[in-house]
Design a protein around this motif. Structure first.
Motif, PDB file in Angstrom:
ATOM      1  N   ARG A 183       0.814  -1.215   0.000  1.00 40.77           N
ATOM      2  CA  ARG A 183       0.000   0.000   0.000  1.00 40.77           C
ATOM      3  C   ARG A 183       0.842   1.257   0.000  1.00 40.77           C
ATOM      4  O   ARG A 183       1.959   1.260   0.539  1.00 40.77           O
ATOM      5  CB  ARG A 183      -0.869   0.017   1.263  1.00 40.77           C
ATOM      6  N   THR A 184       0.277   2.330  -0.499  1.00 46.92           N
ATOM      7  CA  THR A 184       0.960   3.625  -0.379  1.00 46.92           C
ATOM      8  C   THR A 184       1.053   4.019   1.085  1.00 46.92           C
ATOM      9  O   THR A 184       1.920   4.794   1.460  1.00 46.92           O
ATOM     10  CB  THR A 184       0.206   4.734  -1.150  1.00 46.92           C
ATOM     11  N   GLU A 185       0.180   3.473   1.929  1.00 45.18           N
ATOM     12  CA  GLU A 185       0.281   3.740   3.362  1.00 45.18           C
ATOM     13  C   GLU A 185       1.561   3.138   3.937  1.00 45.18           C
ATOM     14  O   GLU A 185       1.935   3.429   5.073  1.00 45.18           O
ATOM     15  CB  GLU A 185      -0.926   3.149   4.116  1.00 45.18           C
ATOM     16  N   GLY A 186       2.222   2.257   3.189  1.00 43.72           N
ATOM     17  CA  GLY A 186       3.522   1.744   3.620  1.00 43.72           C
ATOM     18  C   GLY A 186       3.499   0.302   4.086  1.00 43.72           C
ATOM     19  O   GLY A 186       4.538  -0.314   4.261  1.00 43.72           O
ATOM     20  N   ASP A 187       2.309  -0.248   4.299  1.00 44.11           N
ATOM     21  CA  ASP A 187       2.238  -1.623   4.797  1.00 44.11           C
ATOM     22  C   ASP A 187       1.780  -2.580   3.696  1.00 44.11           C
ATOM     23  O   ASP A 187       1.610  -2.189   2.540  1.00 44.11           O
ATOM     24  CB  ASP A 187       1.304  -1.696   6.009  1.00 44.11           C
ATOM     25  N   VAL A 213      -8.010   8.542  -6.559  1.00 44.83           N
ATOM     26  CA  VAL A 213      -6.596   8.887  -6.572  1.00 44.83           C
ATOM     27  C   VAL A 213      -5.864   8.194  -5.431  1.00 44.83           C
ATOM     28  O   VAL A 213      -6.334   8.179  -4.297  1.00 44.83           O
ATOM     29  CB  VAL A 213      -6.448  10.419  -6.412  1.00 44.83           C
ATOM     30  N   ASP A 214      -4.708   7.622  -5.728  1.00 49.13           N
ATOM     31  CA  ASP A 214      -3.834   7.107  -4.676  1.00 49.13           C
ATOM     32  C   ASP A 214      -3.145   8.290  -3.983  1.00 49.13           C
ATOM     33  O   ASP A 214      -2.910   9.328  -4.608  1.00 49.13           O
ATOM     34  CB  ASP A 214      -2.765   6.187  -5.284  1.00 49.13           C
ATOM     35  N   THR A 215      -2.785   8.113  -2.724  1.00 49.51           N
ATOM     36  CA  THR A 215      -2.213   9.229  -1.948  1.00 49.51           C
ATOM     37  C   THR A 215      -0.969   9.820  -2.613  1.00 49.51           C
ATOM     38  O   THR A 215      -0.739  11.031  -2.528  1.00 49.51           O
ATOM     39  CB  THR A 215      -1.850   8.773  -0.519  1.00 49.51           C
ATOM     40  N   THR A 216      -0.196   8.982  -3.296  1.00 45.83           N
ATOM     41  CA  THR A 216       0.988   9.462  -4.021  1.00 45.83           C
ATOM     42  C   THR A 216       0.691  10.680  -4.888  1.00 45.83           C
ATOM     43  O   THR A 216       1.558  11.532  -5.092  1.00 45.83           O
ATOM     44  CB  THR A 216       1.476   8.351  -4.992  1.00 45.83           C
ATOM     45  N   PHE A 217      -0.523  10.712  -5.431  1.00 44.38           N
ATOM     46  CA  PHE A 217      -0.792  11.695  -6.481  1.00 44.38           C
ATOM     47  C   PHE A 217      -1.503  12.956  -5.991  1.00 44.38           C
ATOM     48  O   PHE A 217      -1.972  13.756  -6.804  1.00 44.38           O
ATOM     49  CB  PHE A 217      -1.571  11.035  -7.621  1.00 44.38           C
ATOM     50  N   VAL A 218      -1.572  13.118  -4.673  1.00 39.76           N
ATOM     51  CA  VAL A 218      -2.201  14.330  -4.144  1.00 39.76           C
ATOM     52  C   VAL A 218      -1.504  15.587  -4.673  1.00 39.76           C
ATOM     53  O   VAL A 218      -2.184  16.494  -5.192  1.00 39.76           O
ATOM     54  CB  VAL A 218      -2.226  14.296  -2.593  1.00 39.76           C
ATOM     55  N   PRO A 219      -0.173  15.651  -4.628  1.00 33.87           N
ATOM     56  CA  PRO A 219       0.478  16.861  -5.168  1.00 33.87           C
ATOM     57  C   PRO A 219       0.180  17.082  -6.650  1.00 33.87           C
ATOM     58  O   PRO A 219      -0.040  18.222  -7.085  1.00 33.87           O
ATOM     59  CB  PRO A 219       1.982  16.580  -4.971  1.00 33.87           C
ATOM     60  N   MET A 250      -5.826  10.666   5.559  1.00 40.67           N
ATOM     61  CA  MET A 250      -6.261  11.771   4.706  1.00 40.67           C
ATOM     62  C   MET A 250      -5.361  12.985   4.966  1.00 40.67           C
ATOM     63  O   MET A 250      -5.132  13.366   6.106  1.00 40.67           O
ATOM     64  CB  MET A 250      -7.721  12.133   4.991  1.00 40.67           C
ATOM     65  N   PRO A 251      -4.834  13.597   3.914  1.00 34.65           N
ATOM     66  CA  PRO A 251      -3.939  14.750   4.098  1.00 34.65           C
ATOM     67  C   PRO A 251      -4.737  16.050   4.196  1.00 34.65           C
ATOM     68  O   PRO A 251      -5.909  16.086   3.841  1.00 34.65           O
ATOM     69  CB  PRO A 251      -3.127  14.735   2.802  1.00 34.65           C
ATOM     70  N   ASP A 252      -4.080  17.075   4.670  1.00 33.43           N
ATOM     71  CA  ASP A 252      -4.621  18.422   4.485  1.00 33.43           C
ATOM     72  C   ASP A 252      -4.362  18.799   3.036  1.00 33.43           C
ATOM     73  O   ASP A 252      -3.256  18.623   2.540  1.00 33.43           O
ATOM     74  CB  ASP A 252      -3.861  19.413   5.387  1.00 33.43           C
ATOM     75  N   PHE A 264     -10.606  19.359  -2.366  1.00 38.46           N
ATOM     76  CA  PHE A 264     -11.472  18.559  -1.501  1.00 38.46           C
ATOM     77  C   PHE A 264     -11.484  17.113  -1.967  1.00 38.46           C
ATOM     78  O   PHE A 264     -11.917  16.804  -3.079  1.00 38.46           O
ATOM     79  CB  PHE A 264     -12.905  19.092  -1.454  1.00 38.46           C
ATOM     80  N   PHE A 265     -11.004  16.240  -1.095  1.00 33.37           N
ATOM     81  CA  PHE A 265     -11.004  14.808  -1.383  1.00 33.37           C
ATOM     82  C   PHE A 265     -12.032  14.106  -0.511  1.00 33.37           C
ATOM     83  O   PHE A 265     -12.034  14.277   0.710  1.00 33.37           O
ATOM     84  CB  PHE A 265      -9.620  14.198  -1.077  1.00 33.37           C
ATOM     85  N   HIS A 266     -12.874  13.277  -1.139  1.00 38.74           N
ATOM     86  CA  HIS A 266     -13.652  12.315  -0.359  1.00 38.74           C
ATOM     87  C   HIS A 266     -12.704  11.219   0.098  1.00 38.74           C
ATOM     88  O   HIS A 266     -11.664  10.992  -0.509  1.00 38.74           O
ATOM     89  CB  HIS A 266     -14.757  11.683  -1.220  1.00 38.74           C
ATOM     90  N   CYS A 267     -13.099  10.559   1.181  1.00 35.91           N
ATOM     91  CA  CYS A 267     -12.263   9.471   1.699  1.00 35.91           C
ATOM     92  C   CYS A 267     -12.873   8.137   1.274  1.00 35.91           C
ATOM     93  O   CYS A 267     -14.027   7.825   1.580  1.00 35.91           O
ATOM     94  CB  CYS A 267     -12.172   9.577   3.220  1.00 35.91           C
ATOM     95  N   TYR A 268     -12.096   7.346   0.576  1.00 35.66           N
ATOM     96  CA  TYR A 268     -12.547   6.065   0.017  1.00 35.66           C
ATOM     97  C   TYR A 268     -13.193   5.174   1.075  1.00 35.66           C
ATOM     98  O   TYR A 268     -14.318   4.700   0.911  1.00 35.66           O
ATOM     99  CB  TYR A 268     -11.347   5.358  -0.608  1.00 35.66           C
ATOM    100  N   GLU A 269     -12.486   4.967   2.163  1.00 36.58           N
ATOM    101  CA  GLU A 269     -13.003   4.038   3.173  1.00 36.58           C
ATOM    102  C   GLU A 269     -14.269   4.581   3.827  1.00 36.58           C
ATOM    103  O   GLU A 269     -15.156   3.805   4.191  1.00 36.58           O
ATOM    104  CB  GLU A 269     -11.938   3.715   4.226  1.00 36.58           C
TER     105      GLU A 269
END
Ligand SMILES: Nc1ncnc2c1ncn2[C@@H]1O[C@H](COP(=O)(O)OP(=O)(O)OP(=O)(O)O)[C@@H](O)[C@H]1O
Ligand SMILES: Nc1ncnc2c1ncn2[C@@H]1O[C@H](COP(=O)(O)OP(=O)(O)OP(=O)(O)O)[C@@H](O)[C@H]1O
Ligand SMILES: [Mg+2]
Ligand SMILES: [Mg+2]
Lengths: 543, 543
Positions: A32-36, A117-123, A147-149, A153-158
């Motif tokens: 995961r992009t979360e690292g685990d 979007v995967d977290t990687t692509f927020v920027p 979820m980042p600041d 505006f991003f909805h949260c998948y989970e």
């Protein structure tokens, strides 16, 4: 006279429904992009896909709407594949390596309504959001905790899934309905959209399941390094659940070391990807002195697998299957699996067969034609443009009349833009892309052939041969070499190797040494970039 | 929104065309009625199929015409499958074990124009020819040398092919066109015709190819004992070439000894057939004290595989796959393959799973309903009539409006006439055919359950339980036993075995000893015949 059998529309969601019942514990492992590392299976996934379908409906997604993804290979991306097509919408996978301009172009062209979007692509989204379609909504493929600041505006998948029921009353949609959308890399002009149907997707899954009978079977462990964001990861997200094979998704970590560790830990049997990826893995294998445990098969496609790569794998006991395909073909067109009698041939003969792009899969017809469109014989000698026909092959491009018209010949065959021969046993040998062929004094030189030979030089990490304008011969080959170490292999050494296989007039006129080759969004050497870079290059005898 | 993919009709001849190119040396071995063994392969066969297509056209066969076969499993029968459907006509396979009356009925009903006949059946045709359709033409499936003197005029198969070109310009036919016709055994009333389409046949082939991934693969050696003359030999003539598997055709010799010899000689890995066939083979294996070399898998279907048979094979190292299907389902509905986690269960638990009819294959949906048509839960407890839905399932019967109407429920599901439960893991357990169930005082008794237990008695060769009218209970079970040797196992011994598994009120009321059980045309125990035979039987307490 019509048969008297039921006619049920072929439907993508039926694949997962079947897997969830018959292969409920078939594993899906994701970095995961979360690292685990995340583990789930087909049964759990079916429930989450049901939840996701409810969430999509709640967002107002209707049949035929395009829902886009910008994500690595992972279980949430896999869930989107099924939920989006399951409700009759169109899953538009976007290649994050496309240029900003191209990303903007295709989201507008596709009229995407939501982007996952995967977290990687927020920027990346933050940088582009102003220019993406104004009504676009964004969903970040993570949980609340991650979820980042962001100014977007991003909805949260989970959170979207939470509370939604796992059961969904999947609609019946006609089997020729659009279900997936993928744009070509756009190496010339704007990318073009290929619009897959429910039918083409299911039939393609069947095809590769029967073709790859060594690895596409129950409990077999597969690693799709080929991205879910481009041509459906070669159909594995469909063929794996259909057969009960397990999917190991590498997430963003596709360097040699990460892949090695993942493969070793997860006992991957069969790994699928483009040659550039395997260069990295082979380096890692060399360093550690052995293969990852359980590794038995590698499927190489997307560009030509060089001989040195095929030999390195085969000598270490990993069976190489060299395949060819296109975005426009869902993508698999040919497959390099050998029949059992061929497996008894001497090593060298087997390697020669494996250097071809293999033979057509069921449901794909091949023809090669000359400039006037006349069919050429399948004799291993005649070379012409390759045309294809089949249920999983594009009949045109989404919302692009001009490109659609140009795509298909009067007999209804799709023109691949690839130049090839086909031998009497059906083995396809790609010579080049039409646009990469070098036309020297009216004769053709195959860049793939030259590259293949030079790649075997121990001091060459990678290389590419391109055409450079020449006053007398029109074009002549220039060899671009990335040295493996400090030493720059001199032209003479490479010429000597080449002369064992090609005529003198086909030798490159010059060599340039580069730190790296430019890559396309799909990880292939971008010859377009190289050609532009060396457009004004003066060859030694052309001054 | 429609996808933008080509739509090419699924077509049966494409399977053989593909096999002839990709698996050219895939073998077809046939025991011939001429007495010898014949060997060919997919490439040669494609050429002969082209010749045969020309011959059919020369006989005036047009699209939609019915061309019938009366033949064993062999290469010429296989050629007919492809040539007939390839020109867009309908291959009507006739079961030679049907009664004369039924044979006459179905050739008229099907309006067959030509009948292809194995030499075995010359006397049968001579006896029936007057009553078969007046314009029927006959082709004997042999060469000039083996043509008999006959009062019926037979064309000679090999002569028809001679001189015809191997190349044929196969027409494109809509994929829902009729391609095959097979009549049910007609255990009640006239046989009913199931009309397969090009589409249903290709999709069914795909389905079993991905389901049977252990044996349906390149160079695997398969023995279809299930006849080409009934339900397409369970789809093997299509799935084998699709995957490159080899076909070993036993011809007319299906006794234990002949099968054993053939399997040993041809190194058959996977053998497909009904339980009665395997009784014969198991007897032969017992006698010789070992399995034929290379034998690894047996697919059992058509009627319930008894526990003793499953155990005998499994203990000797042959994997049993118990499957269920119907003529109306092309025929495969469920498949008893275990997933790898189940293969790790204790032997006894595995046997229990293998005694069920397995789980649905991809593309087949199952539901069980009560008398009012309400769905029952899949909990392994609820028992009801089984309904099915899918692309390879009949929507009605050929030229039989009444039967067609009765076949399908208002939701479009086909009623199988089988009574079953389905557990939470999807395993189907057939209790009985609706018409064979024994209704005792408002409760049901499953004849299959009782037979299964009694079959394990060492003195029982085979057995059947049927309902006999009873003044008080409506119906009560009668056990018909064929002793294995001299000794007639007494009722008490069998009751004792039964009481370990069933309630006392389910015990048979009486036992009768027979020399043999009557069989249907498809080699199943004909309970209809038994019921008629014992219609007036007086049970001990019913006098
Ligand atoms: N095994 C292979 N050997 C050589 N070339 C290959 C092989 N597999 C694929 N290719 C090349 O890749 C092409 C298909 O690639 P893909 O559809 O991913 O995008 P692209 O063609 O690179 O992008 P675009 O069409 O936008 O230029 C084929 O037409 C062929 O030129
Ligand atoms: N594994 C199995 N266990 C128990 N019964 C089976 C199995 N496989 C098939 N059957 C029985 O066979 C039936 C299908 O047989 P088939 O279509 O060959 O002809 P038939 O039903 O015997 O003939 P007819 O319909 O004319 O009476 C199923 O409906 C079922 O009753
Ligand atoms: Mg392209
Ligand atoms: Mg029946």
């Amino acid at each position: 006279m019509q048969g008297m059998m039921m006619n049920r529309p072929l439907s993508i969601i039926d694949i997962l429904r079947y897997a969830s019942e018959t292969h409920p514990r078939g594993e899906i492992v994701s970095v995961r992009t979360e690292g685990d590392v995340h583990r789930t299976n087909y049964r759990e996934t079916m429930g989450r896909v049901g939840q996701l379908a409810h969430a999509l409906k709640a967002m107002g997604i209707e049949k035929g709407d395009r829902v886009a993804t910008l994500a690595w290979n992972g279980y949430r991306h896999f869930e989107l594949y099924y939920a989006i097509s399951g409700i009759g919408a169109v899953c538009h996978t976007i290649n994050p390596r496309l240029s900003a301009e191209q990303l903007i172009y295709i989201t507008h062209h596709a009229e995407d309504r939501v982007l996952f979007v995967d977290t990687t692509f927020v920027p990346l989204i933050e940088a582009l959001a102003d220019k993406l379609p104004p009504n676009m909504r964004y969903v970040l493929m993570t949980d609340r905790e991650h979820m980042p600041d962001s100014k977007v505006f991003f909805h949260c998948y989970e959170e979207l899934l939470e509370g939604c029921p796992a059961e969904y009353d999947w609609p019946t949609v006609p089997e020729d309905s659009a279900a997936g959308l993928c744009y070509t890399s756009g190496t010339t002009g704007h990318p073009k959209g290929v619009l897959y149907s429910q039918r083409s997707t299911v039939l393609h899954a069947f095809t590769i399941a029967v073709t790859q009978d060594g690895s596409l079977k129950e409990a077999s462990r597969l690693l799709p390094v080929v991205p879910l964001f481009h041509v459906n990861a070669w159909g594995l997200p469909y063929a794996a659940p259909l057969t009960g094979a397990c999917l190991i998704f590498p997430g963003p970590a596709m360097d040699g070391k990460s892949l090695y560790d993942l493969m070793e830990r997860e006992k991957v049997f069969s790994a699928w990807g483009v040659p550039t990826i395997w260069l990295g893995l082979l380096g890692e294998i060399k360093e550690r002195g052995r293969n990852p445990e359980g590794f038995g098969e590698v499927i190489i496609g997307g560009s030509a697998a060089p001989r040195s790569m095929i030999e390195a794998f085969e000598k270490s006991g990993v069976t190489v299957c060299h395949a060819w395909g296109m975005t426009e073909m869902s993508p698999v067109g040919t497959d390099g699996g050998l029949s059992s009698d061929m497996k008894a041939l001497p090593f060298d003969d087997q390697i020669k067969l494996k250097m071809t792009q293999g033979r057509r899969v069921f449901g794909v017809d091949l023809k090669i034609v000359d400039d006037a469109g006349n069919r050429l014989p399948h004799d291993g000698v005649a070379v012409g443009e390759l045309f294809v026909r089949g249920n999983a092959i594009a009949s045109g491009y989404f919302n692009n009349e001009e490109a659609s018209k140009a795509a298909v010949d009067p007999e209804g065959w799709f023109g691949t833009g690839d130049i090839a021969s086909i031998d009497a046993d059906g083995f396809l040998r790609l010579q080049d892309r039409a646009k990469d062929l070098i036309k020297s004094g009216g004769e053709w030189i195959s860049s793939i052939d030259l590259e293949n030979i030079v790649m075997a030089h121990p001091d060459v990490a990678s290389c590419a041969v391109i055409a450079v304008p020449h006053p007398k011969w029109d074009e002549r080959p220039l060899l671009c070499v990335v040295p493996a170490g400090e030493r720059k292999p001199p032209k003479e050494e490479m010429d000597k190797m080449l002369l064992e296989h090609v005529a003198k007039w086909q030798l490159p006129d010059d060599v340039v040494y580069l730190d790296a080759l430019p890559l396309t969004a799909t990880g292939k050497v971008s010859k377009l970039t190289l050609r532009q870079q060396f457009a004004d290059y003066k060859l030694p005898d052309a001054v």
